[in-house]
Design an enzyme around this catalytic site. Structure first.
Site, short mmCIF file in Angstrom:
data_model
loop_
_atom_site.label_atom_id
_atom_site.label_comp_id
_atom_site.label_asym_id
_atom_site.label_seq_id
_atom_site.Cartn_x
_atom_site.Cartn_y
_atom_site.Cartn_z
N ARG A 73 0.84 -1.21 0.00
CA ARG A 73 0.00 0.00 0.00
C ARG A 73 0.87 1.25 0.00
O ARG A 73 1.54 1.57 0.99
CB ARG A 73 -0.92 0.00 1.23
CG ARG A 73 -1.87 1.19 1.26
CD ARG A 73 -2.86 1.20 0.15
NE ARG A 73 -3.70 0.00 0.14
CZ ARG A 73 -4.42 -0.39 -0.89
NH1 ARG A 73 -4.36 0.28 -2.03
NH2 ARG A 73 -5.17 -1.48 -0.83
N ARG A 99 2.52 -6.10 -10.33
CA ARG A 99 2.95 -5.55 -9.03
C ARG A 99 3.10 -6.61 -7.95
O ARG A 99 3.60 -6.32 -6.86
CB ARG A 99 1.98 -4.46 -8.55
CG ARG A 99 0.57 -4.96 -8.32
CD ARG A 99 -0.33 -3.85 -7.79
NE ARG A 99 -1.72 -4.29 -7.70
CZ ARG A 99 -2.66 -3.65 -7.03
NH1 ARG A 99 -2.36 -2.52 -6.40
NH2 ARG A 99 -3.90 -4.10 -7.00
N HIS A 169 0.87 4.02 -10.59
CA HIS A 169 -0.23 4.34 -9.67
C HIS A 169 0.33 5.03 -8.41
O HIS A 169 0.31 4.47 -7.31
CB HIS A 169 -0.91 3.01 -9.30
CG HIS A 169 -2.16 3.08 -8.50
ND1 HIS A 169 -2.26 3.69 -7.26
CD2 HIS A 169 -3.40 2.57 -8.73
CE1 HIS A 169 -3.49 3.54 -6.79
NE2 HIS A 169 -4.20 2.89 -7.65
N ASP A 213 -12.65 9.07 -6.88
CA ASP A 213 -12.05 8.01 -7.71
C ASP A 213 -12.47 8.32 -9.15
O ASP A 213 -13.56 7.98 -9.58
CB ASP A 213 -12.58 6.64 -7.29
CG ASP A 213 -11.77 5.51 -7.94
OD1 ASP A 213 -11.97 4.34 -7.53
OD2 ASP A 213 -10.96 5.80 -8.84
N GLU A 272 -2.44 9.35 -10.76
CA GLU A 272 -1.88 8.20 -11.49
C GLU A 272 -1.80 8.50 -12.98
O GLU A 272 -2.80 8.95 -13.58
CB GLU A 272 -2.76 6.98 -11.24
CG GLU A 272 -3.00 6.69 -9.76
CD GLU A 272 -4.23 5.87 -9.51
OE1 GLU A 272 -4.56 4.99 -10.35
OE2 GLU A 272 -4.88 6.09 -8.48
O1 TA6 Z 1 -6.69 3.92 -9.06
C1 TA6 Z 1 -7.82 3.97 -8.27
C2 TA6 Z 1 -8.19 2.56 -7.92
O2 TA6 Z 1 -8.56 1.82 -9.07
C3 TA6 Z 1 -9.30 2.62 -6.89
O3 TA6 Z 1 -10.52 2.24 -7.46
C4 TA6 Z 1 -8.80 1.68 -5.79
O4 TA6 Z 1 -9.20 0.37 -6.07
C5 TA6 Z 1 -7.30 1.88 -5.92
O5 TA6 Z 1 -7.07 1.87 -7.32
C6 TA6 Z 1 -6.45 0.91 -5.15
O6 TA6 Z 1 -6.53 -0.36 -5.69
P1 TA6 Z 1 -5.76 -1.55 -4.92
O7 TA6 Z 1 -6.00 -2.75 -5.78
O8 TA6 Z 1 -4.33 -1.17 -4.84
O9 TA6 Z 1 -6.38 -1.61 -3.55
#
Ligand code: TA6
Length: 300
Positions: A73, A99, A169, A213, A272
């Site tokens: 995270r 990833r 991201h 989002d 992102e």
């Molecule tokens: O980029 C935004 C997003 O797609 C959100 O919808 C949320 O899911 C975030 O990415 C984080 O995703 P993750 O799979 O890392 O928890």
């Protein structure tokens, strides 16, 4: 098979980069004249970047967990070869598999300007080939100094076109999300994923006081994260991407996530650089696509 020992023997550079083990994963630690950073070999996942004398620019959750096969995270997750949920296979990992699989170091270099360059290549496995049965090579190049450059290159080594979605991201550290404004997206159309994917248009800078989002498209301009309390702007320049995602989970979603930390959402925002939604890229045989970003800090 790369190990800490052979990585340090072959790729360590004094006053630039060395390798260590952390919670069972291998991590490149960068400490040069301009900045410190850390990159986990799983996912070629840049976890931290802090220019010397600055607050951190790339945010890593205080509750981030390093575990084999699990996404970390924060930092700059590499989303590839699709962004978001897989178009047809709901059991495939969100944001692709890049990833959470191992990458290998293919190069390190001390640059003339004092920055450190590293290159990583994704190591395909039976599992990744089952989800992505195409011949291609994925290489991430990173230059860490007073700016952070990242170049995600997809080379189609097969004989038929491939279509990918991808993203860098990035989680950026901010003093307090309530005080931050994101410039550079004014007038851009966007998909509002928090409101039934409604199509909207951005009016002026983006401010965040709830879950956000959004997939902005037709966006090629630099974005600026303006942070008055830390008297800085973070500039996000990019090439090879016409869509930008802005995300903050806010309190409810953050509490459900379990790895964002007590009040983590107050201190981060994702801007992102993506090839998302209709902005996917079709790569002809023997051709390549590069998604490139430069993050820089400007005082103000
Ligand atoms: O980029 C935004 C997003 O797609 C959100 O919808 C949320 O899911 C975030 O990415 C984080 O995703 P993750 O799979 O890392 O928890």
């Amino acid at each position: 098979m790369q190990t800490i020992k052979n990585l340090n023997a072959r790729y360590a550079i004094a006053n630039h980069v060395s390798f260590k083990e952390s919670d069972g994963l291998m991590v490149a630690e960068i400490d040069n004249a301009h900045a410190t950073a850390s990159i986990c070999l799983q996912g070629a996942h840049l976890m931290t970047w802090t220019p010397k004398g600055q607050q951190p620019v790339i945010w890593l959750s205080p509750a981030a967990k390093l575990a084999p096969g699990k996404s970390i995270r924060g930092g700059v997750p590499v989303c590839w070869p699709w962004f978001g949920p897989h178009a047809t296979q709901s059991n495939f990992p969100g944001h692709g598999f890049a990833r959470t699989v191992m990458w290998e170091v293919i190069g390190t270099r001390a640059l003339k300007d004092g920055a450190t360059w590293l290159a990583f290549r994704l190591v395909p496995t039976e599992a990744t080939r089952a989800q992505w049965p195409h011949s291609c090579e994925l290489v991430l190049q990173v230059a860490i100094g007073t700016t952070l450059d990242m170049d995600l290159g997809t080379l189609n080594t097969g004989s038929t076109p491939i279509t990918i979605g991808d993203a860098l991201h990035a989680y950026f550290a901010v003093s307090d999300i309530a005080q931050v404004a994101i410039h550079g997206l004014g007038g851009a159309p966007y998909i509002d994923k928090v409101n039934g994917s409604a199509q909207k248009q951005q009016a002026g800078p983006v401010s965040i006081d709830q879950e956000v989002d959004r997939i902005y498209y037709n966006t090629g301009r630099d974005c600026l994260i303006e942070d008055p309390a830390w008297k800085r702007r973070i500039r996000i320049a990019k090439l090879g991407s016409r869509s930008t995602v802005v995300w903050n989970p806010w309190v409810e979603k953050a509490n459900k996530m379990g790895d964002l930390g007590e009040d983590g959402y107050h201190h981060m925002v994702c801007v992102e650089s993506t090839n998302a939604a209709d902005d996917v890229m079709t790569i002809a045989p023997q051709q390549e696509h590069h998604l490139w970003v430069r993050y820089a800090v400007e005082a103000f």
